[in-house]
Design an enzyme around this catalytic site. Structure first.
Site, mmCIF file in Angstrom:
data_model
loop_
_atom_site.group_PDB
_atom_site.id
_atom_site.type_symbol
_atom_site.label_atom_id
_atom_site.label_comp_id
_atom_site.label_asym_id
_atom_site.label_seq_id
_atom_site.Cartn_x
_atom_site.Cartn_y
_atom_site.Cartn_z
ATOM 1 N N HIS A 75 0.763 -1.270 -0.111
ATOM 2 C CA HIS A 75 0.011 0.024 -0.169
ATOM 3 C C HIS A 75 0.796 1.131 0.071
ATOM 4 C CE1 HIS A 75 -3.684 -2.442 0.774
ATOM 5 N NE2 HIS A 75 -3.017 -2.866 2.113
HETATM 6 O O1 RIB Z 1 -5.390 0.387 4.320
HETATM 7 C C1 RIB Z 1 -4.025 0.377 4.128
HETATM 8 C C2 RIB Z 1 -3.546 1.529 5.152
HETATM 9 O O2 RIB Z 1 -3.833 1.490 6.145
HETATM 10 C C3 RIB Z 1 -1.885 1.318 4.890
HETATM 11 O O3 RIB Z 1 -1.156 2.933 4.879
HETATM 12 C C4 RIB Z 1 -1.422 0.823 6.186
HETATM 13 O O4 RIB Z 1 -0.371 1.363 6.479
HETATM 14 C C5 RIB Z 1 -2.568 1.501 7.104
HETATM 15 O O5 RIB Z 1 -2.109 2.665 7.455
#
Ligand code: RIB
Ligand code: CA
Length: 307
Positions: free
Chosen positions: A242
């Site tokens: 992500h």
């Molecule tokens: O949904 C994924 C996000 O939420 C990423 O940034 C993970 O680190 C959490 O913060």
């Protein structure tokens, strides 16, 4: 390119920081500061983990400012992501003997760092809930008229697209009010939602390219822990990048295809964090809905291989 990251380490935030360190080694990025926020776990864990990862990467000179301890959204219905990042937030990779140098500055100091960064042409990358960014915009609305894009990992548009509720992504759900305020601030945002991040995974086979260095070993342990957790929690054989994808887009925007428009985020209630985009070429928000998956994986792995 000078860059400040506002984050909530978390394993994938840590990998994003490692990616930026690899880019810094070839002069594409200068990481000037890290601010942290309550997100995956509590604010002190975010700050401690950011400082630990930076120190292990040899970036002891990069300041870590702990920001908002609580989201703008009322705490009554809060969640945490310990299941996905482990009790220490780093999949068991944190060294508890390592001194925590993160500065528990007043949120105002964090806001000043954010404002100074954007006013002086830095790129702002946000990979956690948008609490600090929203507070900075409240303190200085002129931040929204800065020409420098704010790259944000968050949101989801698929159906069902969410990863913490059927319709909401974790960062936008945890602080729906902050996401809603930032979305409608007029700030030039490049949004990296689950629709593209969930397509960019690192597998066990990819770990062969990591260096046999102390940093390479730490990155390998972080990724192995995340792959194990993704298998247990989602039944998939790889870990989702992500935050590293958002970091890579900060360096090379051509990795994704964006739709411009006006973004609305539901601030509260059961649907908190749900996103709606009204496509419009005049809109200030570019939402990435397409990604060059193999090129994104390649640039992330290439940068990590330099460490
Ligand atoms: O949904 C994924 C996000 O939420 C990423 O940034 C993970 O680190 C959490 O913060
Ligand atoms: Ca994050």
């Amino acid at each position: 390119m000078e860059l400040l990251i506002d984050c909530d380490p978390g394993i994938d935030d840590a990998i994003a920081i490692a990616y930026l360190a690899g880019e810094q080694q070839v002069g594409r990025v200068s990481l000037t500061a890290v601010t942290t926020v309550r997100g995956n776990l509590d604010a002190s864990t975010s700050g401690r983990n950011a400082a630990f990862v930076l120190d292990r990467l040899g970036l002891q000179h990069v300041p870590v400012l702990r920001g908002a301890a609580d989201p703008l959204t009322p705490l009554a219905t809060q969640v945490d992501a310990e299941a996905f990042h482990g009790p220490d937030g780093l999949g068991g990779c944190h060294d508890h003997a390592h001194p925590d140098r993160s500065e528990s500055d007043t949120p105002l100091a964090v806001l000043r760092a954010l404002l100074r960064a954007v006013e002086t042409g830095h790129t702002l990358l946000a990979t956690g809930p948008l609490t600090n960014v929203a507070l900075a915009l409240r303190a200085a609305p002129e931040l929204a008229s800065s020409p420098n894009r704010i790259v944000v990992m968050g949101g989801a548009f698929g159906s069902p697209g969410g990863n913490i509720t059927p319709t909401a992504e974790y960062n936008f759900h945890l602080d729906g009010l902050a996401a809603a305020e930032v979305a409608t601030s007029g700030a030039p945002i490049t949004l990296i939602p689950l629709d593209v991040t969930e397509r960019v995974l690192i597998s066990h086979a990819d770990l062969a390219g990591l260096p046999e260095s102390p940093v390479g070993h730490l990155v390998r342990r972080l990724l192995e822990a995340s792959i194990h957790i993704h298998q247990r929690e989602m039944g998939i054989s790889g870990c989702i990048m992500h935050d590293a994808l958002a970091a890579a887009v900060s360096v090379d925007p051509t990795l994704v295809g964006c739709t411009p428009g006006y973004l609305h985020v539901v601030p509260d209630g059961d649907d908190r964090g749900r996103c709606e985009l009204a496509p419009d070429t005049e809109g200030p928000v570019d939402v990435a809905l397409d990604v060059d998956v193999e090129r994104a994986r390649s640039v992330i792995l290439e940068s990590l291989s330099r460490l």
